[in-house]
Design a protein around this motif. Structure first.
Motif, PDB file in Angstrom:
ATOM      1  N   ASP A   6       0.838  -1.198   0.000  1.00  0.00           N
ATOM      2  CA  ASP A   6       0.000   0.000   0.000  1.00  0.00           C
ATOM      3  C   ASP A   6       0.878   1.256   0.000  1.00  0.00           C
ATOM      4  N   ILE A   7       0.821   2.005  -1.118  1.00  0.00           N
ATOM      5  CA  ILE A   7       1.646   3.216  -1.205  1.00  0.00           C
ATOM      6  C   ILE A   7       0.753   4.469  -1.322  1.00  0.00           C
ATOM      7  N   SER A   8      -0.499   4.344  -0.871  1.00  0.00           N
ATOM      8  CA  SER A   8      -1.461   5.446  -1.010  1.00  0.00           C
ATOM      9  C   SER A   8      -0.951   6.755  -0.422  1.00  0.00           C
ATOM     10  N   SER A   9      -0.391   6.702   0.788  1.00  0.00           N
ATOM     11  CA  SER A   9       0.003   7.986   1.380  1.00  0.00           C
ATOM     12  C   SER A   9       1.274   8.533   0.727  1.00  0.00           C
ATOM     13  N   GLU A  10       2.198   7.640   0.333  1.00  0.00           N
ATOM     14  CA  GLU A  10       3.437   8.092  -0.334  1.00  0.00           C
ATOM     15  C   GLU A  10       3.120   8.857  -1.620  1.00  0.00           C
ATOM     16  N   ILE A  11       2.156   8.355  -2.399  1.00  0.00           N
ATOM     17  CA  ILE A  11       1.905   9.000  -3.701  1.00  0.00           C
ATOM     18  C   ILE A  11       1.098  10.288  -3.584  1.00  0.00           C
ATOM     19  N   ARG A  12       0.549  10.567  -2.412  1.00  0.00           N
ATOM     20  CA  ARG A  12      -0.267  11.777  -2.239  1.00  0.00           C
ATOM     21  C   ARG A  12       0.573  13.017  -1.907  1.00  0.00           C
ATOM     22  N   SER A  13       1.879  12.882  -1.776  1.00  0.00           N
ATOM     23  CA  SER A  13       2.694  14.046  -1.404  1.00  0.00           C
ATOM     24  C   SER A  13       2.768  15.048  -2.553  1.00  0.00           C
ATOM     25  N   GLU A  14       3.056  16.312  -2.220  1.00  0.00           N
ATOM     26  CA  GLU A  14       3.196  17.354  -3.249  1.00  0.00           C
ATOM     27  C   GLU A  14       4.339  17.001  -4.184  1.00  0.00           C
ATOM     28  N   GLU A  15       5.399  16.474  -3.576  1.00  0.00           N
ATOM     29  CA  GLU A  15       6.597  16.118  -4.344  1.00  0.00           C
ATOM     30  C   GLU A  15       6.236  15.084  -5.428  1.00  0.00           C
ATOM     31  N   CYS A  16       5.470  14.084  -5.034  1.00  0.00           N
ATOM     32  CA  CYS A  16       5.099  13.028  -5.978  1.00  0.00           C
ATOM     33  C   CYS A  16       4.153  13.589  -7.050  1.00  0.00           C
ATOM     34  N   GLY A  17       3.262  14.508  -6.656  1.00  0.00           N
ATOM     35  CA  GLY A  17       2.354  15.134  -7.625  1.00  0.00           C
ATOM     36  C   GLY A  17       3.131  15.929  -8.663  1.00  0.00           C
ATOM     37  N   ASN A  18       4.147  16.644  -8.219  1.00  0.00           N
ATOM     38  CA  ASN A  18       4.944  17.447  -9.159  1.00  0.00           C
ATOM     39  C   ASN A  18       5.740  16.558 -10.104  1.00  0.00           C
ATOM     40  N   LEU A  19       6.300  15.479  -9.565  1.00  0.00           N
ATOM     41  CA  LEU A  19       7.052  14.556 -10.422  1.00  0.00           C
ATOM     42  C   LEU A  19       6.090  13.843 -11.385  1.00  0.00           C
ATOM     43  N   ALA A  20       4.874  13.554 -10.899  1.00  0.00           N
ATOM     44  CA  ALA A  20       3.865  12.905 -11.758  1.00  0.00           C
ATOM     45  C   ALA A  20       3.547  13.796 -12.956  1.00  0.00           C
ATOM     46  N   SER A  21       3.455  15.087 -12.716  1.00  0.00           N
ATOM     47  CA  SER A  21       3.156  16.015 -13.806  1.00  0.00           C
ATOM     48  C   SER A  21       4.277  15.982 -14.856  1.00  0.00           C
ATOM     49  N   LYS A  22       5.517  15.826 -14.406  1.00  0.00           N
ATOM     50  CA  LYS A  22       6.656  15.742 -15.354  1.00  0.00           C
ATOM     51  C   LYS A  22       6.606  14.431 -16.135  1.00  0.00           C
ATOM     52  N   VAL A  23       6.405  13.337 -15.409  1.00  0.00           N
ATOM     53  CA  VAL A  23       6.336  12.012 -16.036  1.00  0.00           C
ATOM     54  C   VAL A  23       5.184  11.973 -17.055  1.00  0.00           C
ATOM     55  N   ALA A  24       4.072  12.663 -16.697  1.00  0.00           N
ATOM     56  CA  ALA A  24       2.866  12.643 -17.539  1.00  0.00           C
ATOM     57  C   ALA A  24       3.032  13.438 -18.829  1.00  0.00           C
ATOM     58  N   SER A  25       4.095  14.230 -18.915  1.00  0.00           N
ATOM     59  CA  SER A  25       4.279  15.013 -20.146  1.00  0.00           C
ATOM     60  C   SER A  25       5.014  14.195 -21.218  1.00  0.00           C
ATOM     61  N   ILE A  26       5.414  12.966 -20.887  1.00  0.00           N
ATOM     62  CA  ILE A  26       6.132  12.115 -21.848  1.00  0.00           C
ATOM     63  C   ILE A  26       5.118  11.295 -22.661  1.00  0.00           C
ATOM     64  N   PRO A  27       5.042  11.521 -23.989  1.00  0.00           N
ATOM     65  CA  PRO A  27       4.025  10.836 -24.798  1.00  0.00           C
ATOM     66  C   PRO A  27       4.062   9.313 -24.657  1.00  0.00           C
ATOM     67  N   GLU A  28       5.257   8.711 -24.617  1.00  0.00           N
ATOM     68  CA  GLU A  28       5.374   7.238 -24.530  1.00  0.00           C
ATOM     69  C   GLU A  28       4.742   6.715 -23.235  1.00  0.00           C
ATOM     70  N   VAL A  29       4.855   7.494 -22.187  1.00  0.00           N
ATOM     71  CA  VAL A  29       4.265   7.098 -20.904  1.00  0.00           C
ATOM     72  C   VAL A  29       2.741   7.130 -21.018  1.00  0.00           C
ATOM     73  N   ARG A  30       2.221   8.172 -21.644  1.00  0.00           N
ATOM     74  CA  ARG A  30       0.768   8.303 -21.778  1.00  0.00           C
ATOM     75  C   ARG A  30       0.212   7.141 -22.607  1.00  0.00           C
ATOM     76  N   THR A  31       0.929   6.793 -23.693  1.00  0.00           N
ATOM     77  CA  THR A  31       0.465   5.674 -24.526  1.00  0.00           C
ATOM     78  C   THR A  31       0.476   4.388 -23.710  1.00  0.00           C
ATOM     79  N   ALA A  32       1.533   4.203 -22.935  1.00  0.00           N
ATOM     80  CA  ALA A  32       1.660   2.966 -22.149  1.00  0.00           C
ATOM     81  C   ALA A  32       0.531   2.834 -21.126  1.00  0.00           C
TER      82      ALA A  32
END
Ligand code: DC
Length: 227
Positions: free
Chosen positions: A87-113
């Motif tokens: 269970d990583i629910s609380s780890e992924i809710r941090s601001e830090e993880c949200g900001n990194l998620a936004s960066k990861v989400a800008s990669i087209p290959e990731v979105r396709t996957a």
């Protein structure tokens, strides 16, 4: 073959607009499935951080996105996110993880996957899908498309209260800066940018409380004869 239509309601918009609360409530109210698509990008960000995959290692990130051993556990309105059973629910809710998620989400290959994984949530009796591109890309044929907005100041204030209630030491000005940065990145990326679908109904929640938003959306659900 005459496949039964599986209804979908999409709720897109930036963070801090009340999307998560609205979607959790709506899915429960209708007895439908819930897709919190942001959690997929957050899990991938968590994996990138823990495995120390740099943000420019696109193949490694896309590979991780394809092979994520991800599952969700539902306890009433709360959905826990499990990575390889942990269970990583609380780890992924941090601001830090949200900001990194936004960066990861800008990669087209990731979105396709991650696309097919998201589509697979569409099951009877129906799906409420929360994200940034639910109505534009993932479920373009959705039965109802909602786009929530709110001023950055109101969103920063809401986030501040949430974090403060959880005992975090935060600063509103800093949150406001981070929100502005994340909005810019999410709305200017090349693939599936944050924007309302042409047929979305836009609701500005700046001066609304969550009960009012829920009532307005429920009225739309009835008006459209979805249930
Ligand atoms: O909704 P959230 O804050 O959990 O989302 C985290 C980040 O993931 C968000 O800044 C952008 C990205 N995201 C996305 O690009 N597409 C989605 N459908 C959902 C989230």
């Amino acid at each position: 073959m005459n496949r039964k239509h599986v209804p979908v309601i999409t709720v897109d918009g930036p963070s801090g607009t009340g999307k998560g609360t609205l979607c959790g409530w709506l899915a429960k109210r209708l007895g439908w499935h819930l897709l919190d698509s942001g959690s997929l990008y957050r899990v991938l960000a968590y994996v990138a951080a823990t495995r120390q995959i740099p943000i420019d290692e696109i193949d490694a990130l896309a590979d991780a996105a394809h092979t994520l051993d991800l599952s969700f556990r539902k306890d009433d309105e709360l959905v826990s996110v499990l990575l390889s059973g942990k269970d990583i629910s609380s780890e992924i809710r941090s601001e830090e993880c949200g900001n990194l998620a936004s960066k990861v989400a800008s990669i087209p290959e990731v979105r396709t996957a991650l696309l097919e994984r998201q589509k697979a949530f569409r099951k009877l009796p129906g799906l409420v899908a929360d994200g940034r591109d639910m109505g534009t890309v993932v479920f373009p044929d959705a039965d109802l498309k909602i786009y929530l907005t709110a001023s950055p100041e109101v969103r920063a204030e809401r986030r501040y209260k949430q974090l403060k209630d959880k005992g975090n030491d935060v600063n509103v000005a800093h949150l406001l800066r981070e929100i502005a940065e994340r909005d810019l990145r999410d709305s200017q990326r090349q693939v599936a940018p944050l924007k309302p679908a042409e047929d979305a109904i836009v609701i500005d929640t700046s001066d609304m409380d969550i009960d009012e938003v829920e009532a307005e959306v429920m009225a739309l659900v009835k008006e459209k004869d979805i249930v």
